[in-house]
Design an enzyme around this catalytic site. Sequence first.
Site, short mmCIF file in Angstrom:
data_model
loop_
_atom_site.label_atom_id
_atom_site.label_comp_id
_atom_site.label_asym_id
_atom_site.label_seq_id
_atom_site.Cartn_x
_atom_site.Cartn_y
_atom_site.Cartn_z
N HIS A 1 4.52 7.08 -10.27
CA HIS A 1 3.23 6.40 -10.11
C HIS A 1 2.82 6.27 -8.65
CE1 HIS A 1 4.49 4.74 -14.17
NE2 HIS A 1 3.45 5.50 -14.40
N SER B 1 11.08 2.47 -0.93
CA SER B 1 11.57 2.47 -2.32
C SER B 1 12.60 1.36 -2.49
CB SER B 1 12.13 3.84 -2.69
OG SER B 1 13.23 4.20 -1.86
N GLU C 1 18.63 -7.71 2.46
CA GLU C 1 17.37 -8.31 2.90
C GLU C 1 17.53 -9.83 2.96
OE1 GLU C 1 14.24 -6.87 0.33
OE2 GLU C 1 14.62 -4.78 0.89
N HIS D 1 9.65 -5.82 3.33
CA HIS D 1 9.52 -5.53 1.90
C HIS D 1 8.16 -6.03 1.38
CE1 HIS D 1 11.93 -4.88 -2.07
NE2 HIS D 1 10.64 -4.57 -2.23
N GLY E 1 5.58 -3.70 0.76
CA GLY E 1 4.81 -2.54 0.27
C GLY E 1 3.83 -2.93 -0.82
N1 LIG Z 1 8.34 -1.56 -1.24
C1 LIG Z 1 7.81 -2.18 -2.26
O1 LIG Z 1 7.27 -3.27 -2.14
C2 LIG Z 1 7.82 -1.52 -3.58
C3 LIG Z 1 8.82 -0.67 -3.92
N2 LIG Z 1 8.83 -0.06 -5.13
C4 LIG Z 1 9.91 0.86 -5.44
O2 LIG Z 1 9.35 2.15 -5.66
C5 LIG Z 1 10.02 2.74 -6.76
C6 LIG Z 1 9.14 3.81 -7.37
O3 LIG Z 1 8.02 3.22 -7.99
P1 LIG Z 1 7.09 4.05 -9.01
O4 LIG Z 1 6.55 5.24 -8.35
O5 LIG Z 1 6.14 3.11 -9.60
O6 LIG Z 1 8.17 4.46 -10.08
P2 LIG Z 1 8.10 5.65 -11.15
O7 LIG Z 1 9.14 5.37 -12.13
O8 LIG Z 1 6.70 5.84 -11.59
O9 LIG Z 1 8.52 6.93 -10.29
C7 LIG Z 1 9.82 7.18 -9.85
C8 LIG Z 1 10.03 8.67 -9.86
O10 LIG Z 1 11.30 8.95 -9.30
C9 LIG Z 1 11.90 9.98 -10.09
N3 LIG Z 1 13.34 9.95 -9.90
C10 LIG Z 1 14.25 9.12 -10.46
N4 LIG Z 1 15.49 9.43 -10.04
C11 LIG Z 1 15.36 10.45 -9.18
C12 LIG Z 1 16.29 11.21 -8.43
N5 LIG Z 1 17.61 10.94 -8.48
N6 LIG Z 1 15.82 12.21 -7.68
C13 LIG Z 1 14.49 12.51 -7.65
N7 LIG Z 1 13.57 11.83 -8.36
C14 LIG Z 1 14.00 10.80 -9.10
C15 LIG Z 1 11.46 9.68 -11.50
O11 LIG Z 1 11.57 10.81 -12.34
C16 LIG Z 1 10.01 9.25 -11.28
O12 LIG Z 1 9.11 10.32 -11.35
C17 LIG Z 1 10.32 1.56 -7.68
O13 LIG Z 1 11.40 1.84 -8.55
C18 LIG Z 1 10.65 0.47 -6.71
O14 LIG Z 1 12.04 0.45 -6.47
C19 LIG Z 1 7.81 -0.27 -6.02
C20 LIG Z 1 6.80 -1.11 -5.73
C21 LIG Z 1 6.74 -1.87 -4.51
O1 LIG Z 2 6.91 -7.66 -4.15
C1 LIG Z 2 8.10 -7.74 -4.50
O2 LIG Z 2 8.71 -8.79 -4.57
C2 LIG Z 2 8.89 -6.50 -4.84
C3 LIG Z 2 8.07 -5.27 -4.82
C4 LIG Z 2 8.92 -4.16 -5.28
O3 LIG Z 2 9.78 -3.73 -4.58
C5 LIG Z 2 8.74 -3.64 -6.63
O4 LIG Z 2 7.66 -3.87 -7.23
O5 LIG Z 2 9.65 -2.96 -7.12
#
Ligand SMILES: NC(=O)C1=CN([C@@H]2O[C@H](COP(=O)(O)OP(=O)(O)OC[C@H]3O[C@@H](n4cnc5c(N)ncnc54)[C@H](O)[C@@H]3O)[C@@H](O)[C@H]2O)C=CC1
Ligand SMILES: O=C(O)CCC(=O)C(=O)O
Length: 410
Positions: free
Chosen positions: A160, A238, A268, A291, A293
């Site tokens: 996503h 991530s 963190e 953190h 994002g």
């Molecule tokens: N910094 C922040 O505040 C935020 C961080 N995140 C992190 O971002 C991550 C990704 O979010 P989305 O894109 O929504 O998740 P998503 O599930 O839509 O996409 C993750 C992608 O990574 C792929 N994937 C899984 N394992 C893999 C591997 N070993 N090698 C290559 N590709 C692999 C999956 O097939 C999928 O297409 C979340 O799981 C979360 O940990 C999410 C939102 C906010």
């Molecule tokens: O905003 C947060 O507390 C965490 C965001 C994040 O890393 C997630 O949505 O996976």
Amino acid sequence: MKTSYPKEDIKVLLLEGVSQSAVESFRRAGYSQIEFHEKSLPEAELKARIAEAHIVGIRSRSHLTKDILENARRLIAVGCFCIGTNQVDLEAARALGVPVFNAPYSNTRSVAELVIAEAIMLLRGIPQKNALCHRGGWTKSAAGSFETRDKVLGIVGYGHIGTQIGVLAEALGMRVIFHDVETKLSLGNARAASSLDDLLERADVVTLHVPETPATKLMIGATELAKMRKGSLLINASRGTVVDIDALAAALRSEHLAGAAVDVFPVEPKGNDDAFVSPLVGMDNVILTPHIGGSTLEAQDNIGIEVASKLVRYSDNGSTLSAVNFPEVTLPEHPNSRRLLHIHRNVPGVLSRINELFSAGNINIDAQFLQTDPQVGYVVIDVSADEAQAAILKDKLAAIPGTLRSRVLY
Ligand SMILES: NC(=O)C1=CN([C@@H]2O[C@H](COP(=O)(O)OP(=O)(O)OC[C@H]3O[C@@H](n4cnc5c(N)ncnc54)[C@H](O)[C@@H]3O)[C@@H](O)[C@H]2O)C=CC1
Ligand SMILES: O=C(O)CCC(=O)C(=O)O
């Protein structure tokens, strides 16, 4: 009407300053016992507070371990007010009959925008120029400063967030390549790299968007960093466990990488008053963010509404649609029936014991919904029964071997 948990008795524990939109959603739905904390709680306090709660809402900081979940005897559901659910022992929650919900979309745009901004800033060398200006310095120079146009952006994890970044990056004229474990539909002109190594060797900017899993732990270490192009840039929004942070610090010190932007860290701080410690602190060419994002008011507001409504729907109606660890059922309302929930270990014979119970009591089943996964079965039974019969049925359901939870919903 007598139910297992009258709404006014349900205790909702909301941690880590989840948006007030969540509090309002619970209130609007008739939940009055809401305990709200701005921060995550220390482990012992978390254990004590959660033991009293029926519903708990967290973000990424609170770790709901097996031990904590097993101690949470009243817990009926967990809400992760974020995307990542790695902070919860999902298997343990499932084994206890506790569904876990999250917000898989609401903050994705916020992360994508931050990453694009960081790519531009890093390509222009802004972090180090900004730091120098703050110290009274002045480097008016084009050296090491590039446009995004025609640069290669390598997206690891094309889900996503990754796909949205690809679309935004193409609008800037970047060439987008991606690597994913799954076969993914390329958006725009993005192309799949033949492997992670291929991506690392070709990209000017590498950005990571994989979930935290055993396979992604230290996915980017010294070997992978060495494969990145000299002078290239790394962005990690991530999870902190995905990158070997000491190896990243070494690659930056040796100037193999020209810069980095890091939003997530292996360790963190628990809250805004705690100290942040990282080997990247003090490096002018590194953008460090706490953190955030997904931390925009729009995203947090939407997440609050999205996750609270999933929790309310489960608590009011039994629907588990989009639970991340649990059989999913979407349930219609049958206001003239009584609704009983039964969550059990998926072992032979439970369903027939449930049905025998109703036929023996001469209770008519108006509707029945069943969904199972290899570990857990979830049955919702709408029956024509009066209050006293429903209470007896609930006790009999609870006595069936293999039962994890049973409940009279209404
Ligand atoms: N910094 C922040 O505040 C935020 C961080 N995140 C992190 O971002 C991550 C990704 O979010 P989305 O894109 O929504 O998740 P998503 O599930 O839509 O996409 C993750 C992608 O990574 C792929 N994937 C899984 N394992 C893999 C591997 N070993 N090698 C290559 N590709 C692999 C999956 O097939 C999928 O297409 C979340 O799981 C979360 O940990 C999410 C939102 C906010
Ligand atoms: O905003 C947060 O507390 C965490 C965001 C994040 O890393 C997630 O949505 O996976």
